[in-house]
Enzyme design. Structure first.
Site, PDB file in Angstrom:
ATOM      1  N   TYR A  62       0.793  -1.321   0.014  1.00 26.86           N
ATOM      2  CA  TYR A  62      -0.036  -0.003   0.185  1.00 26.86           C
ATOM      3  C   TYR A  62       0.856   1.266  -0.034  1.00 26.86           C
ATOM      4  O   TYR A  62       0.415   2.367  -0.770  1.00 26.86           O
ATOM      5  CB  TYR A  62      -1.027   0.062   1.187  1.00 26.86           C
ATOM      6  CG  TYR A  62      -2.084  -0.887   1.252  1.00 26.86           C
ATOM      7  CD1 TYR A  62      -3.020  -0.489   0.233  1.00 26.86           C
ATOM      8  CD2 TYR A  62      -2.317  -1.586   2.053  1.00 26.86           C
ATOM      9  CE1 TYR A  62      -4.280  -1.344  -0.014  1.00 26.86           C
ATOM     10  CE2 TYR A  62      -3.601  -2.568   2.161  1.00 26.86           C
ATOM     11  CZ  TYR A  62      -4.622  -2.172   1.308  1.00 26.86           C
ATOM     12  OH  TYR A  62      -5.647  -3.025   1.228  1.00 26.86           O
ATOM     13  N   THR A  90      -1.678  -4.402  -7.409  1.00 29.82           N
ATOM     14  CA  THR A  90      -1.718  -3.646  -6.446  1.00 29.82           C
ATOM     15  C   THR A  90      -2.254  -4.362  -5.280  1.00 29.82           C
ATOM     16  O   THR A  90      -3.024  -5.176  -5.376  1.00 29.82           O
ATOM     17  CB  THR A  90      -2.389  -2.213  -6.393  1.00 29.82           C
ATOM     18  OG1 THR A  90      -3.683  -2.792  -6.863  1.00 29.82           O
ATOM     19  CG2 THR A  90      -1.916  -1.404  -7.678  1.00 29.82           C
ATOM     20  N   ASP A  91      -1.998  -3.825  -3.980  1.00 33.53           N
ATOM     21  CA  ASP A  91      -3.035  -4.064  -2.917  1.00 33.53           C
ATOM     22  C   ASP A  91      -4.217  -3.529  -3.349  1.00 33.53           C
ATOM     23  O   ASP A  91      -4.475  -2.722  -3.858  1.00 33.53           O
ATOM     24  CB  ASP A  91      -2.307  -4.084  -1.563  1.00 33.53           C
ATOM     25  CG  ASP A  91      -2.787  -4.716  -0.321  1.00 33.53           C
ATOM     26  OD1 ASP A  91      -3.989  -5.206  -0.511  1.00 33.53           O
ATOM     27  OD2 ASP A  91      -2.219  -4.829   0.618  1.00 33.53           O
ATOM     28  N   TRP A  92      -5.250  -3.975  -2.385  1.00 35.14           N
ATOM     29  CA  TRP A  92      -6.544  -3.560  -2.755  1.00 35.14           C
ATOM     30  C   TRP A  92      -7.012  -2.113  -2.416  1.00 35.14           C
ATOM     31  O   TRP A  92      -6.831  -1.806  -1.214  1.00 35.14           O
ATOM     32  CB  TRP A  92      -7.586  -4.511  -1.935  1.00 35.14           C
ATOM     33  CG  TRP A  92      -7.954  -5.522  -2.643  1.00 35.14           C
ATOM     34  CD1 TRP A  92      -9.185  -6.200  -2.677  1.00 35.14           C
ATOM     35  CD2 TRP A  92      -7.306  -6.581  -3.351  1.00 35.14           C
ATOM     36  NE1 TRP A  92      -9.422  -7.361  -3.569  1.00 35.14           N
ATOM     37  CE2 TRP A  92      -8.089  -7.715  -4.035  1.00 35.14           C
ATOM     38  CE3 TRP A  92      -5.842  -6.698  -3.790  1.00 35.14           C
ATOM     39  CZ2 TRP A  92      -7.752  -8.659  -4.812  1.00 35.14           C
ATOM     40  CZ3 TRP A  92      -5.395  -7.694  -4.424  1.00 35.14           C
ATOM     41  CH2 TRP A  92      -6.195  -8.569  -5.096  1.00 35.14           C
ATOM     42  N   TRP A  93      -7.026  -1.234  -3.397  1.00 35.46           N
ATOM     43  CA  TRP A  93      -7.057   0.076  -3.163  1.00 35.46           C
ATOM     44  C   TRP A  93      -6.042   0.613  -2.832  1.00 35.46           C
ATOM     45  O   TRP A  93      -5.764   1.060  -1.769  1.00 35.46           O
ATOM     46  CB  TRP A  93      -8.218   0.568  -2.589  1.00 35.46           C
ATOM     47  CG  TRP A  93      -9.720  -0.010  -2.506  1.00 35.46           C
ATOM     48  CD1 TRP A  93     -10.535   0.231  -3.731  1.00 35.46           C
ATOM     49  CD2 TRP A  93     -10.525  -1.250  -1.985  1.00 35.46           C
ATOM     50  NE1 TRP A  93     -11.324  -0.870  -3.836  1.00 35.46           N
ATOM     51  CE2 TRP A  93     -11.357  -1.631  -2.831  1.00 35.46           C
ATOM     52  CE3 TRP A  93      -9.847  -1.793  -1.052  1.00 35.46           C
ATOM     53  CZ2 TRP A  93     -12.040  -2.823  -2.383  1.00 35.46           C
ATOM     54  CZ3 TRP A  93     -10.760  -2.947  -0.751  1.00 35.46           C
ATOM     55  CH2 TRP A  93     -11.718  -3.404  -1.090  1.00 35.46           C
TER      56      TRP A  93
END
Ligand code: BGC
Length: 947
Positions: free
Chosen positions: A685, A716-719
């Protein structure tokens, strides 16, 4: 025909792995193993709530059962368990139920301990011979462990209860059901006979503890982290936990590398330490140094005790201080013996390439900047059963500095700071005292070299090229596989719009893939699907498959526990089973293993990660990947890289030297790529050296792909945010920076086609900040990846014998959950097709609902009793995701249509589940509507920008 899937064998392997991860720290007077028939009193509130894993994405596995420690001991019938003591805890939890907290990541990390009186403990001791005391801690995302009671430290209630038990009993055994190491000063004070880290062992964890306590399994787990006396003794503590920026001043001196070099006396239990019920003699065999191949050595392990057991041998080296400065010990090999019978001997062989012994010169002080070098001098090699006791096995001399590999400066810090270094003025003294094991270096510091090469310039100088857009030539992805067309020409058919949508992964719980999983990617639009691009599915996480709609899966021991096995074979075997669980659920990639370095014992996600050592982490992750690859699924290794803290993980900048990055924080990933042949990576993140990892060209292109030869996908990581340059602010919309860096997939979007997250891709392309060739490059990475997935074979309509076998292995309930009715919300009102709702007694009907915008909603139902006697009670329970939002109960008297309006939980994620459950038959439904009452999209955007 022999079956491939065998849940009983999966359970057995998981149980064996959880048992091999258990570390026995203390076993005075041979308190363990317990004799059959021993009378046990089990203390500690955690006997009521065994932690199978931590919380969050690394723990949310829905399971058929969990075997806790108490249950395993009781059900084994091997021991006489004090029922009065147990009853007291049962009564206590009625008054003090398990506190789950409210919301995401809100579960407290400990549960209130039951106070004991001396009289209670004394009475228990009169009736029982041995006290077992269980202490539990969970852990999770978004927050770190704190140096506070109930977190890293014991609570006063725990200490007090332990003391009372100690006073009353002659034999006390303490079991730590924790995610990662905790403070251990209490051991000296309380002085229990035995102490074991049993970690969080997954759903078979309690059985594993039983096996070790009973002696059916002889413990062979070894600490994957150093346990020091105080948290302040760890080299990272001073620069941990900031809300903005952590300067990693300890540099490469992390964990035992620090303690062995600078501070031996603060160590309570050294890295690699762990006892057995037997004894081993470790003799050093042949040692050879070869100028080309590096070192090879043999270690002879003999079981000199009277029980069968396994030993994990570790090989360390000490390089000369040279100009760079080196730790006094660094792990360069490890291996576990087979189960050795008393008197049996095994010879373990190690081949250690020179690359493992080399140091990275990030300053040019050796005149070889950006190279891995072996400085001149004497290299010593040690082998043994932990870092402290490993004895010298051989040495060799490098006469003149050797350059092992030349790299390019990448991802160096831009901010100036000082880093720790052994005091070179002590060098001579060190040499003369080298024989003295207690010698430690004094500390000095030096300036960290800052970045001299601009990654944006590198990127511009190295822009890829692509075949110009051709329009649809009729080629499908399968034509690439068949060799009818090249990947370049296939990709050339895709419009800019198609390429852009491919960079947008969808989720959570996308209806395009297995219900309840975190992400979908690849052919997520009709247009992409028309090109024969399948939709790949990925799900959390390191401890087993998380499916939020409630589907069951198998839960594994946590990362730290698996690290402590020091056993590559066992990790590989366990993940072969995990691969089959993924295949059974039609999932292509597991979002794990988590493999960040335990820089500090306080990182909240250490439980998912492995160790403070990169070699141990990298080798075991490679073994797990090999297991997954056996059945064509894979792991998304995460979080790349440097996620050493959870607090403000989207924002906090980890400022770290390029040397420490390469030797410590990237090294495990490098091994997983080079040896484990990793196919998928998840970036973190937050930023490292000012650049968000998801948009770091240096990390994802120069190092990962350029240097290590990675050809898979990065997501990517989530959002997650991206930024353009060190120090520039992170932005969720800046997906073009991610694509430029070759972070192929931005996770996750409600709808790729609608650009629901409002990313900047179309604009950046138009303005020339992003090229079509850069998009095509990511699209190629994604398509190449998809060609290897089961999703691709399924799209072609292929169903292997294994698929058929696994489909039969689904329970009826779980299979139903895969068959959800899909519904997309309109603006205003959306009608559900009531003819699809089964109103029979005991029936469940589930919908997966997609909401393109975040919003508040109500549900309106019109229903009546269908010809029922007046006294009939007719409940209908409505669940949103796993939460009951309302049970509507009509009676037989409700013969006219009734309109019921209920508030729903807000639609925050793009998809959610709606489940209707009829405990009784006899209801008739005329209509069900979901009514959108407020749009929350703008509020959310504002909220995020305020962060
Ligand atoms: C975690 C990831 C996880 C993802 C999807 C994030 O909060 O950091 O590790 O895979 O969610 O659930």
């Amino acid at each position: 025909m022999a079956k491939t899937w065998d849940i009983e064998k999966f359970k057995k392997t998981a149980r064996a792995a959880a048992a091999e991860g258990i570390v026995l720290l203390k076993n005075d007077k041979n308190a363990l193993p317990l004799d059959k028939g021993t009378k046990l009193a089990i203390f500690g509130r955690s006997q009521m709530n065994y932690y199978k894993s931590g919380t969050g994405s690394g723990g949310m596995v829905n399971v058929d059962y969990v075997v806790g420690i108490y249950e395993a001991l009781k059900d084994s019938k091997k021991y006489k368990i004090n029922t009065d003591v147990r009853k007291a805890y049962e009564e206590f939890v009625k008054e003090n139920p398990f506190d789950t907290g409210v919301g995401w990541a809100a579960e407290p990390w400990f549960q209130k301990e039951m106070p004991l009186t001396d009289a209670f403990a004394k009475k228990a001791a009169e009736e029982s011979e041995v006290a077992i005391f269980i202490i539990g801690r969970t852990a999770g995302e978004d927050q770190d462990t704190k140096n506070e009671p109930g977190s890293y430290l014991l609570t006063d209630e725990e200490t007090d209860a332990l003391k009372k038990v100690r006073k009353a009993f002659g034999k006390v055994i303490v079991l730590l059901n924790v995610g990662n190491i905790i403070d251990m000063k209490w051991v000296k004070e309380i002085d229990p006979e035995a102490v074991l880290y049993v970690w969080q062992g997954g759903q078979e964890g309690g059985n594993a503890v039983l096996d070790v306590l009973s002696g059916d399994v002889n413990p062979s787990g070894k600490l994957a982290d150093t346990i020091a006396e105080n948290i302040t003794d760890y080299s990272s503590t001073e620069n941990f936990g900031s809300d903005k920026r952590n300067f990693q001043e300890e540099d490469i001196y992390v964990g035992y590398r620090y303690f062995e070099t600078f501070d031996k006396k603060s160590v309570l239990y050294p890295f690699g330490y762990g006892l057995s019920y037997t004894n081993f003699d470790i003799a050093l065999g042949e040692f050879e140094y070869d100028e080309t191949d590096g070192i090879s050595l043999e270690v002879l392990v003999t079981n000199t005790g009277d029980r069968a057991g396994k030993e994990a041998v570790q090989v360390y080296f000490e390089a000369p201080q040279g100009l760079l400065g080196k730790p006094k010990r660094a792990l360069c090999g490890f291996a576990k013996t087979d189960l050795l019978e008393p008197g049996q001997m095994q010879c373990l062989e190690f081949d250690i390439p020179k690359y493992w012994l080399a140091s990275y010169d990030d300053s040019g002080v050796t005149k070889h900047k950006s190279s891995y070098v072996l400085e001149e001098g004497c290299y010593k090699v040690f082998a043994g059963s932990d870092v402290r006791s490993a004895a010298e096995i051989g040495e060799f001399e490098i006469k003149k500095l050797e350059v092992i590999t030349e790299c390019e400066e990448a991802y160096a810090p831009v901010k100036e700071f000082e880093r720790l270094k052994p005091d070179s003025t002590q060098m001579e003294e060190a040499v003369s005292k080298a024989a003295n094991d207690d010698f430690i270096y004094g500390k000095t510091s030096e300036k960290v070299p800052v970045r001299t090469l601009d990654p944006n310039k590198k990127r511009k100088d190295r822009l890829p090229e692509c075949v110009p857009f051709t329009g649809d030539k009729g080629y499908k992805l399968k034509d690439v596989e068949a060799g009818k067309v090249s990947m370049e020409k296939f990709i050339a058919q895709l419009s800019d719009e198609d390429l852009i949508t491919m960079m947008r992964g969808e989720g959570m719980c996308s209806p395009k893939v297995t219900a309840g999983i975190a992400g979908a990617f690849g052919g997520v639009t009709d247009s992409l699907a028309d090109f024969g691009i399948p939709v790949g599915g990925c799900s959390d996480g390191p401890s087993g498959i998380r499916m939020d709609c409630g589907t069951h899966a198998f839960s594994l021991p946590n990362g730290t526990c698996l690290a402590c096995t020091f056993n590559e074979e066992l990790n590989e075997e366990l993940f072969r089973w995990e691969a089959l669980d993924l295949r059974r659920n039609r999932i292509d990639a597991l979002l794990g293993p988590g493999m960040n370095i335990h820089r500090s014992p306080l990182n909240g996600r250490n439980f998912e990660y492995f160790s403070e050592d990169p070699l141990l982490t990298g080798k075991l992750v490679s073994a797990q990947l090999k297991g997954l690859h056996k059945y064509d699924v894979t792991g998304v290794i995460k979080h790349f890289a440097g996620n050493t803290q959870e607090f403000r993980r989207h924002f906090v900048d980890n400022v770290v030297s390029e040397r420490a990055l390469r030797e410590i924080y990237l090294k495990a990933f490098e091994i997983a790529v080079r040896e484990g042949e990793a196919r998928a990576v998840m970036s973190t993140y937050g930023p490292v050296n000012g650049v968000w990892t998801s948009s770091s060209y240096d990390l994802l292109t120069t190092i990962l792909r350029g240097e290590w030869g990675f050809t898979g996908i990065v997501m990517t990581d989530w959002w997650a945010m991206g930024n353009d340059e060190a120090g520039a602010h992170g932005d969720y919309q800046n997906v073009s920076a991610q694509v430029r860096a070759q972070n192929d997939l931005n996770m996750v979007n409600a709808s790729a086609a609608d650009n629901s997250s409002g990313d900047d891709l179309p604009k950046a392309l138009k303005e020339g900040k992003l090229t079509r060739a850069e998009l095509a490059r990511c699209a190629t990475n994604i398509c190449e990846f998809l060609l290897k997935t089961p999703a691709y074979r399924h799209m072609l309509g292929e169903e292997s014998a294994l698929d058929k076998e696994l489909a039969k292995a689904m329970s009826e309930d779980d299979a139903k959950l895969q068959d959800l009715i899909k519904l997309t919300l309109n603006e205003g009102e959306t009608e559900l097709d009531t003819s699809l709702i089964d109103v029979q007694k005991g029936a469940t009907t589930a919908f997966v609902v997609t909401s393109k915008r975040k919003c508040l909603m109500d549900m309106e139902l019109v229903l009546r009793a269908d010809n029922q006697p007046d006294v009939a009670q007719l409940p209908l329970s409505i669940f949103q995701d796993k939460m009951l939002i309302k049970t509507v109960t009509l009676t037989g008297m409700d013969k006219e249509w009734q309109t019921v309006r209920i508030g729903m939980n807000p639609a925050i994620m793009s998809n959610f589940y709606l489940k209707f459950y009829f405990a009784q038959g006899g209801l008739e439904i005329k209509s069900v509507k979901i009514i959108k009452t407020k749009d929350l999209e703008e509020e959310f955007k504002r909220g995020i920008s305020e962060l």
